[in-house]
Design a protein around this motif. Sequence first.
Motif, mmCIF file in Angstrom:
data_model
loop_
_atom_site.group_PDB
_atom_site.id
_atom_site.type_symbol
_atom_site.label_atom_id
_atom_site.label_comp_id
_atom_site.label_asym_id
_atom_site.label_seq_id
_atom_site.Cartn_x
_atom_site.Cartn_y
_atom_site.Cartn_z
ATOM 1 N N ASN A 83 11.803 -30.028 11.401
ATOM 2 C CA ASN A 83 10.997 -31.075 12.026
ATOM 3 C C ASN A 83 10.050 -31.729 11.017
ATOM 4 O O ASN A 83 9.769 -32.931 11.104
ATOM 5 C CB ASN A 83 10.199 -30.492 13.193
ATOM 6 C CG ASN A 83 11.088 -30.077 14.347
ATOM 7 O OD1 ASN A 83 12.163 -30.637 14.544
ATOM 8 N ND2 ASN A 83 10.658 -29.092 15.106
ATOM 9 N N TYR A 84 9.567 -30.946 10.065
ATOM 10 C CA TYR A 84 8.673 -31.496 9.040
ATOM 11 C C TYR A 84 9.404 -32.532 8.193
ATOM 12 O O TYR A 84 8.881 -33.627 7.936
ATOM 13 C CB TYR A 84 8.149 -30.355 8.169
ATOM 14 C CG TYR A 84 7.099 -30.770 7.157
ATOM 15 C CD1 TYR A 84 5.749 -30.661 7.465
ATOM 16 C CD2 TYR A 84 7.454 -31.248 5.903
ATOM 17 C CE1 TYR A 84 4.776 -31.037 6.546
ATOM 18 C CE2 TYR A 84 6.499 -31.627 4.978
ATOM 19 C CZ TYR A 84 5.159 -31.516 5.299
ATOM 20 O OH TYR A 84 4.207 -31.891 4.380
ATOM 21 N N ARG A 131 10.201 -35.721 10.243
ATOM 22 C CA ARG A 131 9.006 -36.558 10.402
ATOM 23 C C ARG A 131 8.678 -37.304 9.109
ATOM 24 O O ARG A 131 8.298 -38.481 9.131
ATOM 25 C CB ARG A 131 7.824 -35.670 10.807
ATOM 26 C CG ARG A 131 6.489 -36.401 10.935
ATOM 27 C CD ARG A 131 6.560 -37.515 11.945
ATOM 28 N NE ARG A 131 5.266 -38.169 12.088
ATOM 29 C CZ ARG A 131 5.073 -39.335 12.698
ATOM 30 N NH1 ARG A 131 6.116 -39.991 13.220
ATOM 31 N NH2 ARG A 131 3.874 -39.861 12.798
ATOM 32 N N HIS A 168 -0.773 -31.585 22.595
ATOM 33 C CA HIS A 168 -0.523 -32.757 21.749
ATOM 34 C C HIS A 168 -1.748 -33.630 21.521
ATOM 35 O O HIS A 168 -1.764 -34.416 20.564
ATOM 36 C CB HIS A 168 0.581 -33.618 22.363
ATOM 37 C CG HIS A 168 1.951 -33.008 22.277
ATOM 38 N ND1 HIS A 168 2.616 -32.830 21.083
ATOM 39 C CD2 HIS A 168 2.779 -32.529 23.244
ATOM 40 C CE1 HIS A 168 3.793 -32.275 21.318
ATOM 41 N NE2 HIS A 168 3.913 -32.080 22.608
ATOM 42 N N HIS A 195 1.261 -38.087 18.773
ATOM 43 C CA HIS A 195 1.225 -36.658 19.065
ATOM 44 C C HIS A 195 0.544 -35.904 17.931
ATOM 45 O O HIS A 195 0.646 -36.272 16.758
ATOM 46 C CB HIS A 195 2.640 -36.110 19.256
ATOM 47 C CG HIS A 195 3.217 -36.471 20.580
ATOM 48 N ND1 HIS A 195 4.388 -35.935 21.054
ATOM 49 C CD2 HIS A 195 2.780 -37.306 21.562
ATOM 50 C CE1 HIS A 195 4.659 -36.427 22.254
ATOM 51 N NE2 HIS A 195 3.696 -37.268 22.574
ATOM 52 N N LYS A 196 -0.141 -34.844 18.314
ATOM 53 C CA LYS A 196 -0.693 -33.943 17.305
ATOM 54 C C LYS A 196 0.468 -33.195 16.645
ATOM 55 O O LYS A 196 1.298 -32.590 17.325
ATOM 56 C CB LYS A 196 -1.664 -32.950 17.943
ATOM 57 C CG LYS A 196 -2.399 -32.062 16.956
ATOM 58 C CD LYS A 196 -3.153 -30.939 17.669
ATOM 59 C CE LYS A 196 -4.153 -31.520 18.650
ATOM 60 N NZ LYS A 196 -4.914 -30.433 19.334
ATOM 61 N N GLU A 197 0.523 -33.249 15.329
ATOM 62 C CA GLU A 197 1.651 -32.668 14.608
ATOM 63 C C GLU A 197 1.466 -31.160 14.458
ATOM 64 O O GLU A 197 0.433 -30.690 13.970
ATOM 65 C CB GLU A 197 1.790 -33.325 13.236
ATOM 66 C CG GLU A 197 2.074 -34.814 13.315
ATOM 67 C CD GLU A 197 2.214 -35.452 11.952
ATOM 68 O OE1 GLU A 197 2.051 -34.726 10.962
ATOM 69 O OE2 GLU A 197 2.472 -36.666 11.870
ATOM 70 N N GLN A 198 2.475 -30.421 14.890
ATOM 71 C CA GLN A 198 2.483 -28.968 14.791
ATOM 72 C C GLN A 198 3.798 -28.553 14.139
ATOM 73 O O GLN A 198 4.869 -28.915 14.615
ATOM 74 C CB GLN A 198 2.351 -28.321 16.180
ATOM 75 C CG GLN A 198 1.095 -28.691 16.935
ATOM 76 C CD GLN A 198 -0.130 -28.001 16.372
ATOM 77 O OE1 GLN A 198 -0.023 -27.022 15.623
ATOM 78 N NE2 GLN A 198 -1.309 -28.500 16.739
ATOM 79 N N TYR A 199 3.717 -27.791 13.042
ATOM 80 C CA TYR A 199 4.917 -27.370 12.316
ATOM 81 C C TYR A 199 4.829 -25.885 12.006
ATOM 82 O O TYR A 199 3.741 -25.351 11.731
ATOM 83 C CB TYR A 199 5.077 -28.163 11.020
ATOM 84 C CG TYR A 199 5.112 -29.659 11.225
ATOM 85 C CD1 TYR A 199 6.255 -30.296 11.697
ATOM 86 C CD2 TYR A 199 3.990 -30.432 10.951
ATOM 87 C CE1 TYR A 199 6.275 -31.661 11.897
ATOM 88 C CE2 TYR A 199 4.001 -31.803 11.153
ATOM 89 C CZ TYR A 199 5.149 -32.417 11.626
ATOM 90 O OH TYR A 199 5.170 -33.771 11.825
ATOM 91 N N THR A 224 4.863 -25.736 6.524
ATOM 92 C CA THR A 224 4.432 -26.997 5.943
ATOM 93 C C THR A 224 4.295 -26.854 4.437
ATOM 94 O O THR A 224 4.276 -25.747 3.891
ATOM 95 C CB THR A 224 3.076 -27.439 6.526
ATOM 96 O OG1 THR A 224 2.090 -26.436 6.211
ATOM 97 C CG2 THR A 224 3.161 -27.619 8.026
ATOM 98 N N SER A 266 0.212 -32.561 5.634
ATOM 99 C CA SER A 266 1.029 -33.159 6.678
ATOM 100 C C SER A 266 2.040 -34.122 6.052
ATOM 101 O O SER A 266 1.925 -34.481 4.868
ATOM 102 C CB SER A 266 0.137 -33.904 7.674
ATOM 103 O OG SER A 266 -0.521 -34.983 7.029
#
Length: 355
Positions: free
Chosen positions: A120-121, A124, A273, A306-310, A313, A345
Motif C-alpha cells: 500500500n505504501y 500510494r 481515518h 484519509h489519514k495514512e496508516q502503513y 514505512t 510518508s
Amino acid sequence: MPFLGQDWRSPGQNWVKTEDGWKKTTKDENEANNNVSERHCKEEAYYKENLLLSINYDVATKKRKKDLLNNNTKIPYFHKDQWIYVHKGSTKERHGYCTLGEAFNRLDFCSAIKDTRRFNYVVRLLELIAKSQLPSLSGVAQKNYMNILERVVQKVLEDQQNVRPIKELLQTLYVSLCSLVQDMGKSVLVGNINIWVHRMENILQWQQQLDNIQINRPTNTGMTLLDLPVSLQLNIMHRLSDGRDLLSLGQVCPDLGVLTEDRLLWKNLCQYHFTERQIRRRLIVSDKGHLEWKKMYFKLCRCYPHKEQYSDTLQFCTHCHILFWKDTNHPCTANNPESCTISVSPQGFINLFKF
C-alpha cells in the motif's frame, strides 16, 4: 650485368622489401628479421585479442548497469545495502545530487511490492507521482516508474487482490498523461512522444485486463462467513478499513446488509481515518438525536484526505541523512540511532527529492 639463370643473386643473400625500397640482406640478417616480424605479428595479434575482449567487457558492463538501473533484469538484483544517502547539496565528499530514479533502484521498490506490509505504501507513492510529479522525473526515473507499475499490475492479476486501488491508480495516471501530452505540449515529458503514447496504450490494456478479472469461488463446501456467529462476523467487519468494502459486503445478502449498518463500525472508521477536529466540523445528527456516523464518514471522505496508516514505512535518519526501510539497518554513527530516526510518508518521500 648479372648472369641469366634461376637465381642471379649471390649465395646466402636475399632481397627484402622495406619502406625505403628493396634491400639486399644476408641469411643471418634475414632470419633475424623474420624472427622480429614473427614476434611483432604475435604481439599485434595478442593486442587485438585483448582489445576485443576489453571492448566486449565494457559493452557488457554498460548493458548490465543500464538494465539494473532500469529494473529490466530477468533475475532480480538486490543491493547489499538497501539504503540511500539523501542530501540536498554537494559536499567535498559527495558530489552531485541523489535522484529519484536511483532511489527506486537502491531501495528495491520492485521487491517491496511483493511484501504485503509495503504494498500500500508503494501504491500510494506511485499515485502521488502520477498526480503531479511526472514532469519533474528524469528519463531513468520515468522508466523505473513504469517498470514498477507493470510489476504491480502483474502481481494484482496473479493474486486477484487489491484490484480497486490499482484501477484507480491507472485511471489517475492516464488522466495525467492525457493532460500532459495534449494540453501542455510535447516538451513536458522526457523522451519521445511516441514512447508515451505506447505507454498510454499499455495502461488501457492493463485496465481492460483488470476489468476482466473473474474471482473464482472456493471449491470447498466448508464453513462460510454466514455460518459464523454474529459476533465473529462483526469482528471481521471491524478489520475492514474502507467504507466501500462494507457497502459491497452488505450487498451480498440481507443479513450482512443489516450488520453493515452497525453504528460502531462507521464510528471506528471515522476515528481511524480522520482527526477529532475534522469530525467535529462535519457532525450530522439524526431526528432522534444520534450521530449519523455512516453519512459523516462519506462526507468526511469528500472533504478531507484519509489519514495514512502503513504497516511498514521508509525511515529517514536526520543524523546520517540516510533513507532506508523500517526493518533494515543503516550505518548510523549517532549514539542513539532511534532518537534521530523519523518515519517518512509517501508525500515526505517525494519532498526529499525536491531540490
